[in-house]
Scaffold this motif. Structure first.
Motif, PDB file in Angstrom:
ATOM      1  N   ILE A  81       0.113 -12.420   3.948  1.00 44.11           N
ATOM      2  CA  ILE A  81       1.206 -11.618   4.528  1.00 44.11           C
ATOM      3  C   ILE A  81       2.362 -12.532   4.917  1.00 44.11           C
ATOM      4  O   ILE A  81       3.532 -12.209   4.687  1.00 44.11           O
ATOM      5  CB  ILE A  81       0.695 -10.803   5.736  1.00 44.11           C
ATOM      6  CG1 ILE A  81      -0.243  -9.686   5.246  1.00 44.11           C
ATOM      7  CG2 ILE A  81       1.856 -10.204   6.526  1.00 44.11           C
ATOM      8  CD1 ILE A  81      -0.978  -8.953   6.357  1.00 44.11           C
ATOM      9  N   PHE A  86      -4.196  -4.651   4.506  1.00 48.70           N
ATOM     10  CA  PHE A  86      -4.589  -5.144   5.830  1.00 48.70           C
ATOM     11  C   PHE A  86      -4.574  -4.015   6.861  1.00 48.70           C
ATOM     12  O   PHE A  86      -5.485  -3.909   7.689  1.00 48.70           O
ATOM     13  CB  PHE A  86      -3.650  -6.272   6.258  1.00 48.70           C
ATOM     14  CG  PHE A  86      -4.057  -6.968   7.516  1.00 48.70           C
ATOM     15  CD1 PHE A  86      -5.282  -7.619   7.603  1.00 48.70           C
ATOM     16  CD2 PHE A  86      -3.226  -6.981   8.636  1.00 48.70           C
ATOM     17  CE1 PHE A  86      -5.671  -8.268   8.767  1.00 48.70           C
ATOM     18  CE2 PHE A  86      -3.605  -7.629   9.799  1.00 48.70           C
ATOM     19  CZ  PHE A  86      -4.833  -8.268   9.866  1.00 48.70           C
ATOM     20  N   ILE A  87      -3.561  -3.156   6.791  1.00 41.66           N
ATOM     21  CA  ILE A  87      -3.475  -2.009   7.718  1.00 41.66           C
ATOM     22  C   ILE A  87      -4.656  -1.056   7.499  1.00 41.66           C
ATOM     23  O   ILE A  87      -5.277  -0.576   8.460  1.00 41.66           O
ATOM     24  CB  ILE A  87      -2.133  -1.264   7.539  1.00 41.66           C
ATOM     25  CG1 ILE A  87      -0.973  -2.140   8.058  1.00 41.66           C
ATOM     26  CG2 ILE A  87      -2.141   0.076   8.288  1.00 41.66           C
ATOM     27  CD1 ILE A  87       0.401  -1.628   7.694  1.00 41.66           C
ATOM     28  N   PHE A 146      -5.920 -12.512   4.652  1.00 39.65           N
ATOM     29  CA  PHE A 146      -4.707 -11.698   4.714  1.00 39.65           C
ATOM     30  C   PHE A 146      -3.600 -12.322   5.562  1.00 39.65           C
ATOM     31  O   PHE A 146      -2.417 -12.133   5.253  1.00 39.65           O
ATOM     32  CB  PHE A 146      -5.020 -10.294   5.245  1.00 39.65           C
ATOM     33  CG  PHE A 146      -5.590  -9.391   4.193  1.00 39.65           C
ATOM     34  CD1 PHE A 146      -4.753  -8.690   3.334  1.00 39.65           C
ATOM     35  CD2 PHE A 146      -6.955  -9.248   4.053  1.00 39.65           C
ATOM     36  CE1 PHE A 146      -5.276  -7.855   2.361  1.00 39.65           C
ATOM     37  CE2 PHE A 146      -7.482  -8.421   3.078  1.00 39.65           C
ATOM     38  CZ  PHE A 146      -6.636  -7.727   2.231  1.00 39.65           C
ATOM     39  N   CYS A 163      -0.647  -6.679   0.149  1.00 39.89           N
ATOM     40  CA  CYS A 163      -1.256  -7.408   1.272  1.00 39.89           C
ATOM     41  C   CYS A 163      -1.158  -6.618   2.576  1.00 39.89           C
ATOM     42  O   CYS A 163      -2.152  -6.440   3.282  1.00 39.89           O
ATOM     43  CB  CYS A 163      -0.573  -8.766   1.449  1.00 39.89           C
ATOM     44  SG  CYS A 163      -0.905  -9.942   0.136  1.00 39.89           S
ATOM     45  N   THR A 164       0.042  -6.136   2.878  1.00 42.56           N
ATOM     46  CA  THR A 164       0.284  -5.472   4.167  1.00 42.56           C
ATOM     47  C   THR A 164      -0.456  -4.140   4.262  1.00 42.56           C
ATOM     48  O   THR A 164      -1.145  -3.870   5.260  1.00 42.56           O
ATOM     49  CB  THR A 164       1.796  -5.243   4.380  1.00 42.56           C
ATOM     50  OG1 THR A 164       2.485  -6.479   4.208  1.00 42.56           O
ATOM     51  CG2 THR A 164       2.072  -4.701   5.762  1.00 42.56           C
ATOM     52  N   THR A 181       5.496 -11.415   2.198  1.00 45.07           N
ATOM     53  CA  THR A 181       6.272 -10.285   2.741  1.00 45.07           C
ATOM     54  C   THR A 181       7.666 -10.700   3.214  1.00 45.07           C
ATOM     55  O   THR A 181       8.383  -9.900   3.793  1.00 45.07           O
ATOM     56  CB  THR A 181       5.526  -9.623   3.924  1.00 45.07           C
ATOM     57  OG1 THR A 181       5.250 -10.622   4.913  1.00 45.07           O
ATOM     58  CG2 THR A 181       4.234  -8.978   3.475  1.00 45.07           C
ATOM     59  N   GLY A 219       3.697  -8.279  -1.516  1.00 40.80           N
ATOM     60  CA  GLY A 219       3.819  -8.072  -0.073  1.00 40.80           C
ATOM     61  C   GLY A 219       3.255  -6.737   0.368  1.00 40.80           C
ATOM     62  O   GLY A 219       2.539  -6.650   1.373  1.00 40.80           O
ATOM     63  N   ALA A 220       3.562  -5.683  -0.403  1.00 40.78           N
ATOM     64  CA  ALA A 220       3.079  -4.339  -0.056  1.00 40.78           C
ATOM     65  C   ALA A 220       1.565  -4.251  -0.177  1.00 40.78           C
ATOM     66  O   ALA A 220       0.891  -3.665   0.693  1.00 40.78           O
ATOM     67  CB  ALA A 220       3.740  -3.301  -0.957  1.00 40.78           C
TER      68      ALA A 220
END
Length: 304
Positions: free
Chosen positions: A253, A209-210, A249, A205-206, A257, A202-203
């Motif tokens: 996500i 993406f950010i 993504f 991916c997130t 997540t 999860g981390a």
């Protein structure tokens, strides 16, 4: 080797249990899979053989297409075979191998997309230093780091999977082995392991993406100093990349997540990043890229 488990095999529920729908799934996904392999194969061979596609962007596109082909091959052939099989079983060892492979190539795709965004950032924001910063040695090191990072991520995932004891139900409500559906079958409290999965997959991916969104904001801000033609060309390349990023993504996500809950729609969402993104990537990068189209025409027309 089976660890902490009395279950030697799992049954994959698949996308549906309806016999008529399964036949449709077999036909549709077989065509999609062959199209995925063909599209990515064409890009890999074209970039490898073409002299005009020697820039870092195409160096990374080569690895993106290779990774796409591997990711879909890890998952889709079993879905196709299971759609027409009476016995939809997968051994414990095969299941663990699929968990490792899917996360390895999925993570590699994330790394390649980040590196491609970095390449576009340097090309647009630091054009005079582009060839110095993105030299062949740097590009090779970035790809090697991607392979190493993917190996570390997937190794962490498989260590978590191997710690799960299975002693009762063995029906996986999915079309491939992944940690979330496996956690539902484990004979133990999986709260801590689920937190580790979220903090790992999860981390990644997130945060990735950010980072990619921030890079695009910076790129768009920098484009204000370009001419209209320069802006159009830069935006064309970045738009292709951004479409690929959202396709991959978004579903990742959504699935990785969340806390320990699974939804029926998860299987459909997973189709987007296991076959949707690998299938559409070649189309997006060829249809929107004149250089790739011209290189393909030269190479394959000469061959024919």
């Amino acid at each position: 080797m089976v660890m902490n488990s009395t279950v030697n095999e799992f049954i994959l529920f698949g996308l549906t249990q309806d016999p008529r729908k399964q036949k449709a799934i077999f036909g549709v996904f077989l065509m999609l899979y062959l199209a995925t392999l063909l599209g990515n194969f064409l890009i890999v061979v074209t970039i490898k053989r073409s002299r005009t596609l020697g820039s870092p962007m195409y160096f990374f596109l080569f690895y993106l297409s290779f990774t796409d082909a591997c990711l879909s091959t890890t998952i889709i052939p079993r879905l196709i075979v299971d759609a027409i099989s009476q016995r939809k079983t997968i051994s414990y060892n095969e299941c663990m191998t699929q968990v490792f492979s899917a996360h390895f190539f999925g993570c590699m795709e994330i790394f390649v997309l980040i590196v491609m965004a970095f390449d576009r950032y340097v090309a647009i924001c630091k054009p005079l230093r582009y060839t110095t910063i993105m030299n062949r040695h740097v590009c090779s090191v970035l790809v090697i780091l991607g392979w190493v990072g993917s190996c570390i991520h997937s190794s962490a995932q498989i260590v978590l999977a191997l710690r799960l004891p299975f002693c009762g139900p063995n029906v996986i409500d999915h079309y491939f082995c992944d940690l979330q559906p496996l956690l539902k079958l484990a004979c133990m409290d999986t709260y801590v392991i689920n937190l580790l999965v979220v903090s790992n997959s999860g981390a990644i991916c997130t945060v990735s993406f950010i980072i990619l969104l921030i890079s695009y904001v910076i790129i768009l801000y920098s484009l204000r100093n370009y001419s209209a033609e320069g802006r159009r060309k830069a935006l064309s390349t970045c738009t292709s990349h951004f479409i690929v990023v959202v396709l991959f993504f978004g579903p990742c996500i959504f699935i990785y997540t969340r806390p320990a809950t699974t939804f029926p729609v998860d299987k459909v969402v997973a189709v987007f990043y296991t076959i949707g993104a690998p299938l559409l990537n070649p189309l997006i990068y060829t249809l929107r890229n004149a250089e790739v189209k011209n290189a393909m025409k030269k190479l394959w027309c000469n061959k024919v």
